[in-house]
Every structure is written in C-alpha cells, then in structure tokens.
Design an enzyme around this catalytic site. Structure first.
Site, PDB file in Angstrom:
ATOM      1  N   SER A   1       0.718  -1.018  -0.041  1.00 27.66           N
ATOM      2  CA  SER A   1       0.379   0.338  -0.061  1.00 27.66           C
ATOM      3  C   SER A   1       0.836   1.395   0.589  1.00 27.66           C
ATOM      4  CB  SER A   1      -1.231  -0.308   1.387  1.00 27.66           C
ATOM      5  OG  SER A   1      -2.242  -1.281   0.846  1.00 27.66           O
TER       6      SER A   1
ATOM      7  N   HIS B   1       5.383  13.440   6.959  1.00 26.17           N
ATOM      8  CA  HIS B   1       4.745  15.157   6.549  1.00 26.17           C
ATOM      9  C   HIS B   1       5.610  15.759   7.570  1.00 26.17           C
ATOM     10  CE1 HIS B   1       2.030  14.476   3.475  1.00 26.17           C
ATOM     11  NE2 HIS B   1       1.260  13.169   4.407  1.00 26.17           N
TER      12      HIS B   1
ATOM     13  N   CYS C   1      -1.850  -3.752   3.465  1.00 26.94           N
ATOM     14  CA  CYS C   1      -3.033  -4.042   3.390  1.00 26.94           C
ATOM     15  C   CYS C   1      -2.467  -6.526   3.289  1.00 26.94           C
ATOM     16  CB  CYS C   1      -3.156  -4.382   1.676  1.00 26.94           C
ATOM     17  SG  CYS C   1      -2.196  -5.161   0.859  1.00 26.94           S
TER      18      CYS C   1
END
Lengths: 128, 128
Positions: free
Chosen positions: A64, A69, A84
């Site tokens: 996935s 950030h 996943c």
C-alpha cells in the site's frame, strides 16, 4: 472483508534539521522498508517546502503506502504506513528516536476494511 | 501542536470495474481536490496491480496527501486524506456512491500532532 492495518504515527520533539532533510527521511523510509521487507512499486516522491519549511514524501508499496509530512518549526513528523496484508509492527519509538531524534512517539493502529455497521459508520440509502 | 486532520475512509460495495480504472480514480481525486480547493504539488502517481488486481495511487498536496488503494475482488476502496490545516469535510458518502458505486462508507477522522500523553502514547526514555 479485512484489508490490512494502518499505523498512524505522530513523532514529537524531532531535530529540525532532520525534518528538513530529504536524505534523512529517505534513510527512514529505507530502514522501515528493509526491516519490514516491504516492496516499493515506485521510487519515493518528495516535496520540499520553501524556506524553513518541511518535507512531504510518499512511496507506493506492493503492500500500500508509506508517507511522511514534517513540521520542522515544531519538531513534528506525521508518518503513515498502510499494509494491506498482515505485517508485524515496526519499533517506531526506537527507530524514530534514532533517525529523527524523536522524544515522544504516539502510535495508533487502524484495521481497514471491516464492514462494521456501528455508530461511526453509515449505510447509504441509494435511490433505485 | 496541532498538525491537521486525517480522514480515513473505507468504502464498501463499490463497482469492481471502477476500482480497476485509473481514469475513474483520477476523476475521484480531481473531484475531491476541486471541491476542497486542495493544491497538488506533484502529479498523482498510480500503480495498477496485474490481472484482476486493484490500483494504488497517491497525490502529494500542499496540505499533505490523498491516497487510494482498491480491492476490486471485494468491492473495497481505502482512501486517506490528510490536510495539515483546517479544511471542511468532503461529502464522502455521496461522492463515493456517485463515482465508485459505494454502498457503505465508513469515515474516521484523526487529529494529528496533539502531544497528549495518554495510555495510547508513550514517552521515550533517552540516554543522556
């Protein structure tokens, strides 16, 4: 159906210079990917915000994605890892202290894809 | 410090063909980006899994990122939108029913970056 686990990781008290460094964040991605034997399906993409700003980056995985950030002005990094399939947890506290200087790490884990009709989920009424 | 909101959206009962279509998922990204006036800082990147597999995609935003992972075999799509500043909620149920045929949508919202020392967060003891 179950569609894997997502780790939502908030790291506080990080070194500002590490949070402005694509090289430092790429080293973080590499460590996580190696340790968990994840399989990237693309090169990571990075965006450096101007001036004293932070960095945003993501790599798509066969499992996935992994994203980061950063907010150097407050020593904060927000990391997501979505797998996943079943995957053991990474040692977030140790790894983030080591690589970014994190002093406090909060880890939340979500199971994705469970079709549970509870208060927090809503079925949609669709016209026929 | 506060570092924005993350919407974790699980969409069930979607049309398998939409979940295999990069064009359909790109239309979803475009709609969300337009409606919320988000600002991409890169083109989206996509990965199509082979055979009857799904699609993984992400776009980096000035506000952080938007990602989707699809599982056509079970009609499931996992979407994340992370906005590092205040942003109104998107009408996930309506939009995902419209664009992907979703019949059930579960939306969870996380506040990122709150330095709360609770049971679910752990302070790291670091050597001096």
């Amino acid at each position: 159906m179950m569609a894997g686990s997502e780790w939502i990781v908030d790291a506080h008290g990080c070194r500002a210079e590490a949070l402005r460094s694509i090289a430092a964040l790429e080293a973080l991605f590499d460590r996580i990917i190696d340790d968990l034997r994840l399989r990237p399906v693309s090169a990571p993409i990075w965006h450096q915000f101007p001036g004293e700003g932070g960095v945003t980056g993501v790599v798509l995985l066969s499992e996935s994605h992994l994203s980061v950030h950063t907010f150097p002005e407050s020593g904060f990094a927000a990391i997501n890892l979505y797998c996943c399939g079943p995957r053991r947890a990474w040692a977030w506290e140790i790894g983030l202290a080591d690589l970014l200087g994190a002093q406090e790490v909060r880890v939340r884990v979500h199971q994705r894809g469970r079709a549970v009709l509870s208060d927090s989920s809503r079925a949609i009424e669709r016209p026929h």
